[in-house]
Design an enzyme around this catalytic site. Structure first.
Site, PDB file in Angstrom:
ATOM      1  CB  ILE A  58      17.788  49.524  47.855  1.00 16.68           C
ATOM      2  CG1 ILE A  58      17.925  47.913  46.825  1.00 16.68           C
ATOM      3  CG2 ILE A  58      16.271  49.817  48.171  1.00 16.68           C
ATOM      4  CD1 ILE A  58      16.901  47.957  45.696  1.00 16.68           C
ATOM      5  CE  LYS A 116      20.966  45.617  51.377  1.00 21.53           C
ATOM      6  NZ  LYS A 116      21.707  46.669  51.958  1.00 21.53           N
ATOM      7  CE  LYS A 147      20.702  35.588  49.099  1.00 31.29           C
ATOM      8  NZ  LYS A 147      19.791  36.428  47.916  1.00 31.29           N
ATOM      9  CB  VAL A 152      25.553  37.574  39.758  1.00 38.34           C
ATOM     10  CG1 VAL A 152      25.459  36.610  40.974  1.00 38.34           C
ATOM     11  CG2 VAL A 152      24.355  37.462  38.899  1.00 38.34           C
ATOM     12  CB  THR A 211      27.519  28.519  42.451  1.00 33.32           C
ATOM     13  OG1 THR A 211      26.370  29.076  42.291  1.00 33.32           O
ATOM     14  CG2 THR A 211      28.085  30.052  43.073  1.00 33.32           C
ATOM     15  NE  ARG A 246      29.117  32.499  46.225  1.00 33.28           N
ATOM     16  CZ  ARG A 246      28.885  33.492  46.024  1.00 33.28           C
ATOM     17  NH1 ARG A 246      29.931  34.390  45.895  1.00 33.28           N
ATOM     18  NH2 ARG A 246      27.784  33.982  45.597  1.00 33.28           N
ATOM     19  CD  GLU A 283      26.127  31.035  46.587  1.00 32.79           C
ATOM     20  OE1 GLU A 283      26.069  32.373  46.075  1.00 32.79           O
ATOM     21  OE2 GLU A 283      26.593  30.259  46.465  1.00 32.79           O
TER      22      GLU A 283
END
Length: 618
Positions: free
Chosen positions: A292, A366, A408, A453, A470, A538, A541
């Protein structure tokens, strides 16, 4: 104007044509029996009329155009030039000639001159568009174009202009009922998307070009799946958001990418507003070597800042973006500084040296699982680092400070998310007592970034699989790097102070669907060539992320992709105590202590629970 050989050739041709037009107008008017006195009129005025036409044609630019690419604008220029030229010739004849032209001769002169001059100019274009002018080696591949709009016309025109070296358009597919059985630039519309398999078989199609730059991801995905079943090579004219002007003005056909399947509305920057706070300003970007941060650097260069200060602790990434900007933006004063935002003394030194007016704080840890294993580092970098940069921005009277946060941070279940929520609170608390406009921009996952991902999936596919996901119900919001950077810059322009700007991320996407799309775009089949395996959720998450807390709420802004959340309760004393604790004992805090102190500052922070996430999945 200067005339080259081609222009002089056109002038000689025009000398012949305007005189032929004059003779033809008399011939048509008198049906071949031209009276002797009109021959004398022509004899006395031919030189003057010819010269007038040539001067007018030159003024209207008929000798400095590329006529092989002639279009409506060139045709209109011919009509205007002939109209002005014919009117001028009629006036001259009125004063110089022994007798006047009949009115019908003047009209016929205009018609024949327009026809001959226009025909001579468009002859090259007509020959180029002719199917008999195929100067390619061998038989061209047969191409089907999806989309009978502006982009479809662009694709047809560019294929013709290249003499079909890149393929021959056999037809067009479009879902609009009113376009069926019509032709676009001579190419027939053969049906809707449900007709693609039939058209592919009947016309022996080898390649498809999807010419729908503003189509949604669902539409592109549907088209791609239909074409893949027919075993076709699929290419696309990129989405509109790749062009800052919002217009597709060149044929930039490429393979379909995962970003196309997500689909995004065009990002419209308010150029004047953005330029107003960046042009001529000293702009500092922390984390400038990251995904970014580096894209922010590229985008900001468009607005001509006086200085662009690149701040980061990774020398290789900072070196790379510095060299790129020096090459691509030679007029911008680019300065690179290697520093760690946790190093308060070095941050103070850099700010006092360059006195930035705008700061974008993109530096952060992050990776959720990695920060679960190293919670003290998330604490030091995301909280203490943000506090250092923000407080010194206040002291040095920075005008605008933009923190880049994450979804998050909302109802966090991870150490990383909780630390980013504290960083947001630091910014909101400082804004209450500072002249600096402190704002936060919050968004989700960014495609192609180092934490995304997508790079992982690509590596797994390249090795032959399996692709690991996952959980089958795991969903995330996604944006592309360029649009995320553009919206961050736009939010900075809208800043009044204290806002949390929320970027519209569109619909959440299942990670397993993303993996399947990427496998198919690689020309492979899911669970045949490449298997998808589930590895389990995980630590840290969540099955799905949120963009707002329950009590924040949102209000719209003048930008359709940006919303603003209401700041909620901030524990200022708790933040100060936490920052002081990190300074004194940051590296020595145990995991239990970190969870406890974060829970005391961040309402709703609950440590990750596999059982709880599994219950959410049911």
């Amino acid at each position: 104007m200067k005339f080259n050989r081609k222009s002089l050739t056109l002038i000689l041709i025009d000398v012949v044509l305007v005189n032929l037009a004059a003779f033809g107008s008399f011939y048509l008017r008198f049906e071949g029996n031209i009276p002797q006195e009109y021959f004398l009129t022509y004899y006395h005025t031919a030189w003057a009329g010819t010269l007038i036409y040539l001067i007018i044609f030159s003024i209207f630019g008929l000798y400095n155009r590329l006529w092989q690419y002639a279009s409506i604008s060139e045709l209109l220029s011919i009509v205007y030039a002939v109209t002005v030229g014919t009117s001028s010739v009629v006036l001259v004849i009125y004063f110089l000639a022994p007798m006047r032209y009949p009115n019908t001769v003047a009209v016929l002169l205009w018609l024949t001159t327009t026809f001959l001059i226009g025909g001579s100019r468009f002859l090259g274009r007509i020959l180029q568009d002719s199917v008999f002018n195929l100067h390619f080696s061998g038989i061209p591949k047969r191409v089907l174009i999806i989309g009978a709009g502006d982009a479809g016309a662009l694709a047809v025109r560019e294929l013709k202009n290249s003499n079909y070296r890149d393929g021959y358009p056999v037809g067009i597919i479009d879902d609009a009922p009113q376009k069926q059985k019509l032709k676009l630039m001579g190419i027939p519309v053969l049906g809707t998307r449900k007709d693609i398999p039939r058209v592919v078989r009947s016309h022996k199609v080898e390649e498809v070009i999807i010419a729908m730059p503003s189509a949604s991801g669902d539409v592109i995905r549907d088209m791609t799946e239909i074409c893949e079943k027919s075993g076709l090579v699929i290419k696309i004219i990129p989405g509109i958001y790749n062009y800052f002007s919002g217009q597709v003005d060149s044929l930039n056909v490429r393979e379909v990418q995962i970003e196309d399947l997500l689909g995004r509305d065009q990002v419209d920057l308010d150029i004047e507003e953005v330029a107003g706070y960046l042009a001529g300003e000293t702009v500092l970007i922390t984390g400038a070597g990251g995904s970014i941060g580096s894209e922010l650097c590229r985008q900001i260069c468009r607005f001509n800042p006086q200085k662009l200060i690149l701040v980061g602790r990774g020398e290789n990434s900072i070196f790379d973006i510095e060299q790129e900007l020096r090459t691509e933006c030679p007029g911008i004063n680019v300065i690179a500084e290697i520093l760690d935002v946790k190093d308060r003394e070095k941050v103070e030194l850099v700010f006092s040296r360059y006195k930035p007016g705008v700061v974008f704080h993109a530096a952060a840890h992050k990776h959720v699982p990695l920060m679960e294993r190293n919670p003290e580092e998330a604490l030091k970098n995301n909280i203490l680092g943000t506090y250092n940069v923000a407080e010194i921005s206040d002291i040095t009277q920075v005008k605008t400070f933009v923190l880049i946060s994450t979804d998050k941070a909302i109802n966090p279940t991870s150490i990383m998310g909780a630390t980013k929520r504290v960083a947001e609170m630091i910014i909101q608390n400082l804004d209450r007592q500072s002249q600096t406009r402190f704002v936060t921009v919050r968004f989700g996952n960014v495609l192609g970034s180092r934490g995304s991902v997508i790079p992982t999936f690509k590596k797994q596919i390249a090795k032959g699989g399996p692709v690991t996901v996952t959980h089958p119900e795991m969903v995330r919001y996604f944006m592309t790097i360029p649009e995320a950077a553009q919206l961050v810059i736009q939010a900075g322009a809208m800043a009044q102070g204290g806002e949390v700007f929320i970027l519209d991320m569109g619909k959440p996407v299942k990670i397993v669907d993303l993996a399947g799309d990427l496998i198919r775009l690689s020309g492979l089949k899911v669970d045949v060539d490449i298997k998808i395996e589930y590895t389990g959720i995980r630590p840290g998450e969540k099955l799905y992320e949120e963009l707002l807390t329950a009590d924040e709420g949102t209000a719209s802004t003048k930008h359709q992709r940006i919303f603003v959340a209401k700041p909620n309760g901030i524990n200022a004393e708790g933040i100060e105590s936490l920052v002081q604790m990190i300074r004194e004992r940051g590296s020595y805090l145990t995991r239990e202590q970190i969870v406890t102190v974060l829970g005391g500052v961040v309402p709703g922070f609950k440590q990750f629970s596999v059982k709880k996430e599994m219950r959410r999945a049911i």
